[in-house]
Scaffold this motif. Sequence first.
Motif, mmCIF file in Angstrom:
data_model
loop_
_atom_site.group_PDB
_atom_site.id
_atom_site.type_symbol
_atom_site.label_atom_id
_atom_site.label_comp_id
_atom_site.label_asym_id
_atom_site.label_seq_id
_atom_site.Cartn_x
_atom_site.Cartn_y
_atom_site.Cartn_z
ATOM 1 N N LEU A 1 0.826 -1.211 0.000
ATOM 2 C CA LEU A 1 0.000 0.000 0.000
ATOM 3 C C LEU A 1 0.858 1.258 0.000
ATOM 4 C CD1 LEU A 1 -2.797 -1.036 2.525
ATOM 5 C CD2 LEU A 1 -3.008 -0.785 0.049
ATOM 6 N N SER A 2 1.963 1.182 0.733
ATOM 7 C CA SER A 2 2.867 2.328 0.785
ATOM 8 C C SER A 2 3.480 2.597 -0.583
ATOM 9 C CB SER A 2 3.961 2.090 1.825
ATOM 10 O OG SER A 2 4.860 3.167 1.869
ATOM 11 N N ASP A 3 3.891 1.542 -1.287
ATOM 12 C CA ASP A 3 4.463 1.710 -2.632
ATOM 13 C C ASP A 3 3.427 2.268 -3.599
ATOM 14 O OD1 ASP A 3 6.896 0.789 -1.821
ATOM 15 O OD2 ASP A 3 6.598 -1.265 -2.540
ATOM 16 N N ILE A 4 2.196 1.769 -3.502
ATOM 17 C CA ILE A 4 1.133 2.264 -4.375
ATOM 18 C C ILE A 4 0.889 3.749 -4.114
ATOM 19 C CG2 ILE A 4 -1.338 2.109 -4.897
ATOM 20 C CD1 ILE A 4 -1.119 -0.909 -4.311
ATOM 21 N N HIS A 5 0.848 4.118 -2.842
ATOM 22 C CA HIS A 5 0.616 5.522 -2.486
ATOM 23 C C HIS A 5 1.760 6.400 -2.981
ATOM 24 C CE1 HIS A 5 0.746 9.063 0.197
ATOM 25 N NE2 HIS A 5 -0.571 9.008 0.085
ATOM 26 N N ARG A 6 2.995 5.915 -2.837
ATOM 27 C CA ARG A 6 4.159 6.679 -3.279
ATOM 28 C C ARG A 6 4.125 6.882 -4.784
ATOM 29 N NH1 ARG A 6 7.678 3.273 -2.168
ATOM 30 N NH2 ARG A 6 7.799 3.717 0.070
ATOM 31 N N ASN A 7 3.785 5.845 -5.531
ATOM 32 C CA ASN A 7 3.719 5.965 -6.991
ATOM 33 C C ASN A 7 2.590 6.903 -7.428
ATOM 34 O OD1 ASN A 7 5.838 4.157 -7.240
ATOM 35 N ND2 ASN A 7 4.479 2.368 -7.401
ATOM 36 N N THR A 8 1.472 6.841 -6.706
ATOM 37 C CA THR A 8 0.344 7.731 -7.031
ATOM 38 C C THR A 8 0.728 9.185 -6.804
ATOM 39 O OG1 THR A 8 -1.243 6.006 -6.400
ATOM 40 C CG2 THR A 8 -2.059 8.290 -6.506
ATOM 41 N N VAL A 9 1.379 9.449 -5.659
ATOM 42 C CA VAL A 9 1.803 10.814 -5.347
ATOM 43 C C VAL A 9 2.785 11.327 -6.397
ATOM 44 C CG1 VAL A 9 3.127 12.218 -3.723
ATOM 45 C CG2 VAL A 9 1.353 10.679 -2.882
ATOM 46 N N GLU A 10 3.732 10.469 -6.783
ATOM 47 C CA GLU A 10 4.734 10.885 -7.771
ATOM 48 C C GLU A 10 4.084 11.190 -9.113
ATOM 49 O OE1 GLU A 10 8.191 12.013 -9.447
ATOM 50 O OE2 GLU A 10 7.826 11.589 -7.318
ATOM 51 N N LEU A 11 3.121 10.381 -9.530
ATOM 52 C CA LEU A 11 2.429 10.616 -10.801
ATOM 53 C C LEU A 11 1.614 11.911 -10.742
ATOM 54 C CD1 LEU A 11 1.715 9.578 -13.632
ATOM 55 C CD2 LEU A 11 -0.180 8.295 -12.594
ATOM 56 N N ASN A 12 0.938 12.132 -9.623
ATOM 57 C CA ASN A 12 0.141 13.359 -9.472
ATOM 58 C C ASN A 12 1.027 14.608 -9.491
ATOM 59 O OD1 ASN A 12 -2.224 11.884 -9.284
ATOM 60 N ND2 ASN A 12 -2.256 11.890 -7.038
ATOM 61 N N ARG A 13 2.191 14.500 -8.897
ATOM 62 C CA ARG A 13 3.113 15.642 -8.885
ATOM 63 C C ARG A 13 3.622 15.940 -10.297
ATOM 64 N NH1 ARG A 13 5.128 16.885 -3.610
ATOM 65 N NH2 ARG A 13 7.073 17.687 -4.475
ATOM 66 N N GLN A 14 3.821 14.897 -11.105
ATOM 67 C CA GLN A 14 4.237 15.105 -12.488
ATOM 68 C C GLN A 14 3.139 15.815 -13.282
ATOM 69 O OE1 GLN A 14 5.563 11.472 -14.335
ATOM 70 N NE2 GLN A 14 6.930 10.949 -12.629
ATOM 71 N N LYS A 15 1.886 15.433 -13.034
ATOM 72 C CA LYS A 15 0.765 16.092 -13.717
ATOM 73 C C LYS A 15 0.718 17.578 -13.350
ATOM 74 C CE LYS A 15 -2.067 11.864 -13.555
ATOM 75 N NZ LYS A 15 -3.266 11.250 -12.941
ATOM 76 N N LEU A 16 0.820 17.853 -12.053
ATOM 77 C CA LEU A 16 0.728 19.238 -11.598
ATOM 78 C C LEU A 16 1.927 20.060 -12.055
ATOM 79 C CD1 LEU A 16 -1.004 21.182 -9.961
ATOM 80 C CD2 LEU A 16 0.303 20.547 -7.935
ATOM 81 N N GLN A 17 3.094 19.403 -12.141
ATOM 82 C CA GLN A 17 4.286 20.125 -12.578
ATOM 83 C C GLN A 17 4.128 20.627 -14.005
ATOM 84 O OE1 GLN A 17 8.026 18.352 -11.489
ATOM 85 N NE2 GLN A 17 9.100 19.220 -13.222
ATOM 86 N N SER A 18 3.506 19.852 -14.874
ATOM 87 C CA SER A 18 3.268 20.300 -16.246
ATOM 88 C C SER A 18 2.366 21.525 -16.263
ATOM 89 C CB SER A 18 2.625 19.177 -17.065
ATOM 90 O OG SER A 18 3.499 18.075 -17.182
ATOM 91 N N ILE A 19 1.345 21.533 -15.403
ATOM 92 C CA ILE A 19 0.420 22.674 -15.335
ATOM 93 C C ILE A 19 1.133 23.901 -14.793
ATOM 94 C CG2 ILE A 19 -1.687 23.518 -14.229
ATOM 95 C CD1 ILE A 19 -2.700 20.588 -14.297
ATOM 96 N N ILE A 20 1.948 23.721 -13.747
ATOM 97 C CA ILE A 20 2.667 24.849 -13.132
ATOM 98 C C ILE A 20 3.686 25.429 -14.112
ATOM 99 C CG2 ILE A 20 4.276 25.492 -11.295
ATOM 100 C CD1 ILE A 20 2.862 23.481 -9.499
ATOM 101 N N LYS A 21 4.382 24.579 -14.845
ATOM 102 C CA LYS A 21 5.359 25.065 -15.818
ATOM 103 C C LYS A 21 4.688 25.912 -16.906
ATOM 104 C CE LYS A 21 9.053 21.620 -15.403
ATOM 105 N NZ LYS A 21 9.805 20.531 -16.080
ATOM 106 N N THR A 22 3.459 25.561 -17.261
ATOM 107 C CA THR A 22 2.721 26.352 -18.242
ATOM 108 C C THR A 22 2.407 27.736 -17.696
ATOM 109 O OG1 THR A 22 1.736 24.313 -19.099
ATOM 110 C CG2 THR A 22 0.676 26.386 -19.703
ATOM 111 N N VAL A 23 2.000 27.801 -16.421
ATOM 112 C CA VAL A 23 1.728 29.097 -15.781
ATOM 113 C C VAL A 23 3.004 29.930 -15.723
ATOM 114 C CG1 VAL A 23 1.001 30.233 -13.649
ATOM 115 C CG2 VAL A 23 -0.186 28.174 -14.425
ATOM 116 N N VAL A 24 4.116 29.298 -15.352
ATOM 117 C CA VAL A 24 5.388 30.013 -15.244
ATOM 118 C C VAL A 24 5.826 30.564 -16.599
ATOM 119 C CG1 VAL A 24 7.851 29.745 -14.754
ATOM 120 C CG2 VAL A 24 6.154 28.747 -13.206
ATOM 121 N N LEU A 25 5.715 29.742 -17.645
ATOM 122 C CA LEU A 25 6.106 30.176 -18.987
ATOM 123 C C LEU A 25 5.326 31.410 -19.409
ATOM 124 C CD1 LEU A 25 7.426 29.814 -21.807
ATOM 125 C CD2 LEU A 25 5.506 28.304 -22.366
#
Length: 616
Positions: free
Chosen positions: A8-32
């Motif tokens: 469960l911990s590994d699943i949660h860690r992978n989910t968090v990492e994937l969600n952060r990648q999604k949000l990072q793309s959105i934030i980079k667009t705002v920054v640009l």
Amino acid sequence: MLSISEQLSDIHRNTVELNRQKLQSIIKTVVLWGKQNKALRGHRDDSSHLDESSGNPGNFQALLNFRVEAGDKVLANHFANGPRNATYCSKTIQNEIIEVLGTYIQDKIVAEINEAGAFSLLADELSDSSNKEQLPLVLRFADKERNVREFFGFYECEDGVTGQAIATLILKPVQELGLSMDFDKGQCYDGAGNMSGPCNGAAAIVRRQYPKAIYTHCMAHCLNLSVVSACKMQNVRNMFDTVGEVTRSFEYSPKKEALLVQKLKDVCPESRRHKLLDVCKTHWIQRIDGLEVFLELYEAIVAMLETIKANADRSWNADSTKKAVSHYHAIVNFDFVVTLTVCQAVLAFTKGLTVKMQGTSSDILGIFSDTKDVVKTLSSVCQKVEENHAKWFQKACQIAEKLDITVQKPRTCQVQRNRAHNPAETVEDHYRRNLTIPLVDHLINELETRFGSGDQETAVPGCLFAVPSMLLASKETWRTSFDRFSTFHEDSLLSPLSLDAEMTLWQRKWERRDTSTVPAIVAATLKEIDSGMYLNITECFKIFSTLPVTTCKCERNVSALRQLKTYLQSTMSQTRLTGLALLHIHYNMDIDFDEIIRRFGRLHPRRMQLANILSD
């Protein structure tokens, strides 16, 4: 075999990492888009329009779609399979991301200012597109690389623009940012009464609470006032008014612009200019440039007015021809030509100084030194006024000869009240005595009055004498002046008792150097100081380098504000405005996106898991 908790911990860690990648793309667009100072919201920016294939979903969503098309598979999967209530594309999310980015930039710069231990305040006031009074606040400081930098934010003047209201508005955000006003070593505003008034001005109110905050009247503003005051002669004012009227008549007339371009090809095809510049009353550099352009295009302007005045092809209406007649007779006379020529030549001596004052690296030593050079140059012009005036008068005569303008003195009467009328035998002598000499004399007097006394000359430049070039020029007296400055800022020195020894070593250091390699400005000196060897002198120069010179940085921020808060975005909130402005002004700052996501996730609980709450 992993336990259930570990799985469960590994699943949660992978989910968090994937969600952060999604949000990072959105934030980079705002920054640009923020760094490029472009509007995030476009024709549409509501969730009901995001899935419209034929419509325009708005700039932000269009950028995200373009990112998906460019190969961002994580973001593409998020839009295709993610929950509809957690796409993170709404304007609310935009505002939250912008707020987090703005706070991050502020915190990063505040940490550098606290490390520097000294800063100065610069402020101005203006009205934005929604007719609200805004105060661009700038903090000038020297970073750890000893480069002078400036940081700012926009703050709405909700309580008015009185001296007390502005002083309160200046002090409040500085304290909220976590800065100590004890670090404030100077303040710089324009000469308006609510800013510089000796009793109830913002500068006086701030200094009553913090005596170290020395007030400096914006030197660019002082230069503008000097030139404006020198140009109050009647014939000079008439010339500027005429140039302004003719120039502004082109602003909303493409037809006149096209005719001027045609006349330029016929009359002066070698000219690099194709458009007149308005002689702005507040920005003097634009006024000088406006005179230069008008003088260069003078023949084409006259030819254009003659065509409109004649109206042979009946293509101009009565109003245009009436104005053309008025403008033609106003500029086609020798008094206008010689005044235009002489003013352009004299004011050109101040152009370089005006441009230099607009730079962020300007320091008080350079400004005072350059101003003295301008005054000395104008004094030499005055000493050789016959020779210089003859050259300018000859140029005016050449222009007049090309256009069949009679070289003559203006009409005078027995009692001349509104125009100087010193007796003269020739036309050249008349303009030398009544135009050139008074103009140069007035300009010299104004520059000496505004730059030769006051706080800038007595309380501030004591540190100037420790600059190596000045030290070597005044070996016997520099210590007294520098000691006065260091005593005033003694509470900021690391080891005041060793200052006298440092000064002796400092002088010996530069006496051994070749004079051609000795620093001549504060910024260069600060770069060469060995901070381990000269602890106190380093602190003095860091303080001195932060002392403000002009408020031109505030005016540049005003330009950024007008690009951000346009009439189509006049309802923009203050937080969003400040965040986007910080992104644009500090476009070269490196941003830690992991830190931005961490701050964004901690604002309030999110539908997407962005962090392990227990470990964060």
